[in-house]
Design a protein around this motif. Structure first.
Motif, PDB file in Angstrom:
ATOM      1  N   ARG A 235      52.743 152.941   5.575  1.00  0.00           N
ATOM      2  CA  ARG A 235      53.744 153.990   5.408  1.00  0.00           C
ATOM      3  C   ARG A 235      55.073 153.397   4.933  1.00  0.00           C
ATOM      4  N   ARG A 236      55.949 154.277   4.474  1.00  0.00           N
ATOM      5  CA  ARG A 236      57.310 153.863   4.114  1.00  0.00           C
ATOM      6  C   ARG A 236      58.149 153.876   5.384  1.00  0.00           C
ATOM      7  N   VAL A 237      58.737 152.737   5.716  1.00  0.00           N
ATOM      8  CA  VAL A 237      59.492 152.605   6.968  1.00  0.00           C
ATOM      9  C   VAL A 237      60.916 152.173   6.639  1.00  0.00           C
ATOM     10  N   THR A 238      61.893 152.849   7.226  1.00  0.00           N
ATOM     11  CA  THR A 238      63.298 152.487   7.038  1.00  0.00           C
ATOM     12  C   THR A 238      63.901 152.111   8.380  1.00  0.00           C
ATOM     13  N   VAL A 239      64.386 150.900   8.466  1.00  0.00           N
ATOM     14  CA  VAL A 239      65.049 150.410   9.672  1.00  0.00           C
ATOM     15  C   VAL A 239      66.554 150.557   9.466  1.00  0.00           C
ATOM     16  N   VAL A 240      67.218 151.292  10.354  1.00  0.00           N
ATOM     17  CA  VAL A 240      68.658 151.528  10.248  1.00  0.00           C
ATOM     18  C   VAL A 240      69.372 150.691  11.300  1.00  0.00           C
ATOM     19  N   GLY A 241      70.302 149.836  10.871  1.00  0.00           N
ATOM     20  CA  GLY A 241      71.042 149.016  11.817  1.00  0.00           C
ATOM     21  C   GLY A 241      71.255 147.617  11.286  1.00  0.00           C
ATOM     22  N   ALA A 242      72.347 146.979  11.726  1.00  0.00           N
ATOM     23  CA  ALA A 242      72.728 145.678  11.165  1.00  0.00           C
ATOM     24  C   ALA A 242      72.632 144.539  12.162  1.00  0.00           C
ATOM     25  N   GLY A 243      71.929 144.760  13.273  1.00  0.00           N
ATOM     26  CA  GLY A 243      71.909 143.735  14.314  1.00  0.00           C
ATOM     27  C   GLY A 243      70.578 143.041  14.462  1.00  0.00           C
ATOM     28  N   HIS A 244      70.451 142.298  15.558  1.00  0.00           N
ATOM     29  CA  HIS A 244      69.260 141.493  15.790  1.00  0.00           C
ATOM     30  C   HIS A 244      68.025 142.338  16.095  1.00  0.00           C
ATOM     31  N   SER A 245      68.223 143.494  16.711  1.00  0.00           N
ATOM     32  CA  SER A 245      67.085 144.378  16.944  1.00  0.00           C
ATOM     33  C   SER A 245      66.477 144.813  15.618  1.00  0.00           C
ATOM     34  N   ALA A 246      67.337 145.154  14.667  1.00  0.00           N
ATOM     35  CA  ALA A 246      66.856 145.536  13.342  1.00  0.00           C
ATOM     36  C   ALA A 246      66.114 144.381  12.693  1.00  0.00           C
ATOM     37  N   ALA A 247      66.674 143.188  12.783  1.00  0.00           N
ATOM     38  CA  ALA A 247      66.060 142.025  12.150  1.00  0.00           C
ATOM     39  C   ALA A 247      64.682 141.737  12.731  1.00  0.00           C
ATOM     40  N   ASN A 248      64.542 141.816  14.048  1.00  0.00           N
ATOM     41  CA  ASN A 248      63.243 141.592  14.677  1.00  0.00           C
ATOM     42  C   ASN A 248      62.203 142.581  14.164  1.00  0.00           C
ATOM     43  N   THR A 249      62.597 143.831  14.044  1.00  0.00           N
ATOM     44  CA  THR A 249      61.665 144.858  13.575  1.00  0.00           C
ATOM     45  C   THR A 249      61.313 144.649  12.112  1.00  0.00           C
ATOM     46  N   LEU A 250      62.278 144.293  11.292  1.00  0.00           N
ATOM     47  CA  LEU A 250      62.018 144.045   9.876  1.00  0.00           C
ATOM     48  C   LEU A 250      61.003 142.921   9.690  1.00  0.00           C
ATOM     49  N   LEU A 251      61.149 141.857  10.454  1.00  0.00           N
ATOM     50  CA  LEU A 251      60.217 140.730  10.328  1.00  0.00           C
ATOM     51  C   LEU A 251      58.815 141.125  10.771  1.00  0.00           C
ATOM     52  N   ALA A 252      58.724 141.953  11.798  1.00  0.00           N
ATOM     53  CA  ALA A 252      57.407 142.427  12.232  1.00  0.00           C
ATOM     54  C   ALA A 252      56.778 143.313  11.162  1.00  0.00           C
ATOM     55  N   LEU A 253      57.589 144.117  10.496  1.00  0.00           N
ATOM     56  CA  LEU A 253      57.069 145.018   9.470  1.00  0.00           C
ATOM     57  C   LEU A 253      56.545 144.260   8.252  1.00  0.00           C
ATOM     58  N   ILE A 254      57.235 143.205   7.832  1.00  0.00           N
ATOM     59  CA  ILE A 254      56.726 142.466   6.678  1.00  0.00           C
ATOM     60  C   ILE A 254      55.480 141.669   7.051  1.00  0.00           C
ATOM     61  N   GLU A 255      55.347 141.322   8.329  1.00  0.00           N
ATOM     62  CA  GLU A 255      54.106 140.712   8.789  1.00  0.00           C
ATOM     63  C   GLU A 255      52.973 141.742   8.735  1.00  0.00           C
ATOM     64  N   LEU A 256      53.270 142.961   9.147  1.00  0.00           N
ATOM     65  CA  LEU A 256      52.277 144.035   9.074  1.00  0.00           C
ATOM     66  C   LEU A 256      51.854 144.289   7.631  1.00  0.00           C
ATOM     67  N   ALA A 257      52.819 144.226   6.721  1.00  0.00           N
ATOM     68  CA  ALA A 257      52.530 144.512   5.315  1.00  0.00           C
ATOM     69  C   ALA A 257      51.566 143.512   4.700  1.00  0.00           C
ATOM     70  N   ARG A 258      51.437 142.334   5.287  1.00  0.00           N
ATOM     71  CA  ARG A 258      50.487 141.352   4.760  1.00  0.00           C
ATOM     72  C   ARG A 258      49.051 141.835   4.896  1.00  0.00           C
ATOM     73  N   SER A 259      48.787 142.545   5.987  1.00  0.00           N
ATOM     74  CA  SER A 259      47.421 143.056   6.195  1.00  0.00           C
ATOM     75  C   SER A 259      47.294 144.536   5.834  1.00  0.00           C
ATOM     76  N   GLU A 260      48.443 145.208   5.716  1.00  0.00           N
ATOM     77  CA  GLU A 260      48.465 146.619   5.327  1.00  0.00           C
ATOM     78  C   GLU A 260      49.381 146.736   4.116  1.00  0.00           C
ATOM     79  N   PRO A 261      48.880 146.376   2.923  1.00  0.00           N
ATOM     80  CA  PRO A 261      49.743 146.224   1.744  1.00  0.00           C
ATOM     81  C   PRO A 261      50.456 147.487   1.295  1.00  0.00           C
ATOM     82  N   ASP A 262      50.033 148.658   1.726  1.00  0.00           N
ATOM     83  CA  ASP A 262      50.733 149.887   1.341  1.00  0.00           C
ATOM     84  C   ASP A 262      51.993 150.123   2.171  1.00  0.00           C
ATOM     85  N   THR A 263      52.215 149.275   3.152  1.00  0.00           N
ATOM     86  CA  THR A 263      53.411 149.405   3.987  1.00  0.00           C
ATOM     87  C   THR A 263      54.642 149.006   3.173  1.00  0.00           C
ATOM     88  N   GLN A 264      55.632 149.875   3.126  1.00  0.00           N
ATOM     89  CA  GLN A 264      56.890 149.606   2.415  1.00  0.00           C
ATOM     90  C   GLN A 264      58.030 149.537   3.423  1.00  0.00           C
TER      91      GLN A 264
END
Length: 437
Positions: free
Chosen positions: A211-240
């Motif tokens: 799915r298309r996912v938008t993380v809103v926020g400029a802190g460390h919580s946002a960064a942790n989630t962003l890194l998890a999402l790009i890890e997910l995208a490796r196995s789920e390539p349609d993830t944006q």
């Protein structure tokens, strides 16, 4: 007698002396307060709104903390635990939230001198003085506190000699809108919005995969989630993956060689590389005004560089940070900074508008004192909307506060705090959280 008089005043009420100290919140700081009170032989009751201790941490237990164990254990709690045979995990290793709960907080909560004082599934909804609203002054300092509670049996009120509010801020996130008010159209898209630090690779995987996912926020919580999402995208390539911030730079997650917490120092660099590689779409300078349902998902409407623009997505992660719940404190006399809603004397030490890189100055009961005698806000909630809280700071806060309650002025005044250099500067109040300590 002034507010800053450091000599505890002797109560004229025999009844007041027989009442327990009330602690709100059974997270790391609330449990540390309980340990310090138990160590001094002071009766207390600890209220936790969740169905078990540390309910908020359990919700993001998959997330690794920045600090190693040596910065995560309260000294008094450690001494009490070790007396029961407990051993601290590797001091140099950084645990995740689940490790912190299972290996430290649960054993602490199960100590006999603490366990019998904990009440879970009890929500404190208001604090006041018995028979008084905030306008009445006569005999106020010797009048018991009253806490209104909601539990399985309904609504009740209990009395206390002092109150330590360690309820944190996790249950009151900042709004998605850039003006701080509730987001217009939030009701339309509520089912597409998740709180900070979802378990992207585990429990919540199905919500994000493909799915298309938008993380809103400029802190460390946002960064942790962003890194998890790009890890997910490796196995789920349609993830944006898109990252939306209201400024042109996410100062809080900028990597710094001066940060003594290695995991936190590396976080910004990993996100920056993912943006540069095109794995994360950076939507900067976007000030969210409203939201609405679109034919193909969710549409965020905002201003960007002076123009009205829209951004379409399927899922929004609200990683905009947190704020204290002040509604429960309307009938007690508290003195907060106008900007970050921290105790007035603490605010200059932590205000992210002026706080420079480095350590937080030692502080204790003096900086946490309010006009309401015997009432203290500690832990993450004491930082108001500032995002740079570390557990070690809260442990020193409650040590000093409990010493003051016990009448030990010398110990209460001798505050010491040695924190790892942060290497992190920030000028964006409310742009993100500091997860994790």
């Amino acid at each position: 007698m002034t507010l800053l008089d450091i000599t505890p005043r002797t109560s004229r009420s025999d009844r007041l002396a027989t009442l327990p100290v009330a602690i709100i919140g059974a997270g790391p700081i609330g449990l540390a307060a309980a340990a310090n009170l138990a160590d001094r032989g002071i009766d207390f009751v600890l209220f936790e709104a969740g169905d078990d201790i540390a309910a908020s941490i359990r919700s993001w237990g998959h997330t690794r903390l920045f600090s190693p164990w040596k910065h995560l254990v309260d000294p008094v709690s450690r001494r009490m635990l070790e007396a029961s045979g407990w051993q601290m995990p590797n001091p140099e290793r950084a645990p995740n939230g689940t490790d912190l709960v299972e290996q430290y907080l649960v054993p602490l909560s199960q100590l006999p001198q603490i366990a019998s004082h904990i009440r879970t599934e009890v929500e404190v909804t208001a604090v006041a003085r018995e028979g008084m609203d905030r306008t009445r002054t006569r005999s106020r300092k010797v009048t018991p506190f009253v806490l209104r509670i909601h539990d399985a049996n309904g609504v009740d009120e209990l009395t206390a000699r002092a109150v330590i509010d360690a309820s944190g801020t996790y249950r009151t996130p900042n709004a998605l809108s850039s003006n701080g008010l509730g987001l217009l159209g939030m009701e339309e898209i509520a089912d597409a919005v998740t709180p900070a630090l979802p378990d992207v690779l585990g429990r919540d995987r199905a919500l994000f995969a493909g799915r298309r996912v938008t993380v809103v926020g400029a802190g460390h919580s946002a960064a942790n989630t962003l890194l998890a999402l790009i890890e997910l995208a490796r196995s789920e390539p349609d993830t944006q993956v898109a990252w939306m911030i209201r400024n042109t730079k996410a100062a809080r997650v900028t990597s710094s060689p001066d940060d003594e917490l290695a995991d936190r120092a590396a976080l910004g660099g990993r996100v920056d590389r993912a943006v540069a590689d095109g794995r994360i779409e950076l939507v900067d300078g976007f000030e969210i005004i409203r939201a609405r349902r679109a034919a193909d998902g969710v549409e965020l409407v905002g201003q960007r560089r002076g123009e009205v623009v829209t951004h379409e997505t399927d899922v929004v992660v609200n990683a905009t940070g947190f704020r204290p719940d002040l509604d429960m404190l309307r009938e007690v006399r508290i003195e907060l900074d106008d900007i970050i809603e921290a105790p007035k004397r603490l605010a200059p030490l932590i205000d992210p508008n002026v706080h420079s890189c480095g350590t937080v100055e030692p502080h204790g009961f003096r900086e946490l004192t309010h006009p309401e005698h015997g009432f203290f806000i500690v832990g993450m909630k004491s930082y108001g909307r500032a995002p740079t809280f570390l557990l070690a700071t809260g442990y020193e806060q409650v040590r000093s506060v409990v010493a003051w309650i016990a009448g030990d002025v010398v110990a209460a005044s001798a505050v010491e705090l040695v924190l790892p250099a942060t290497g992190v500067c920030s000028t964006d109040v409310g742009g993100g959280s500091s997860c994790c300590s």
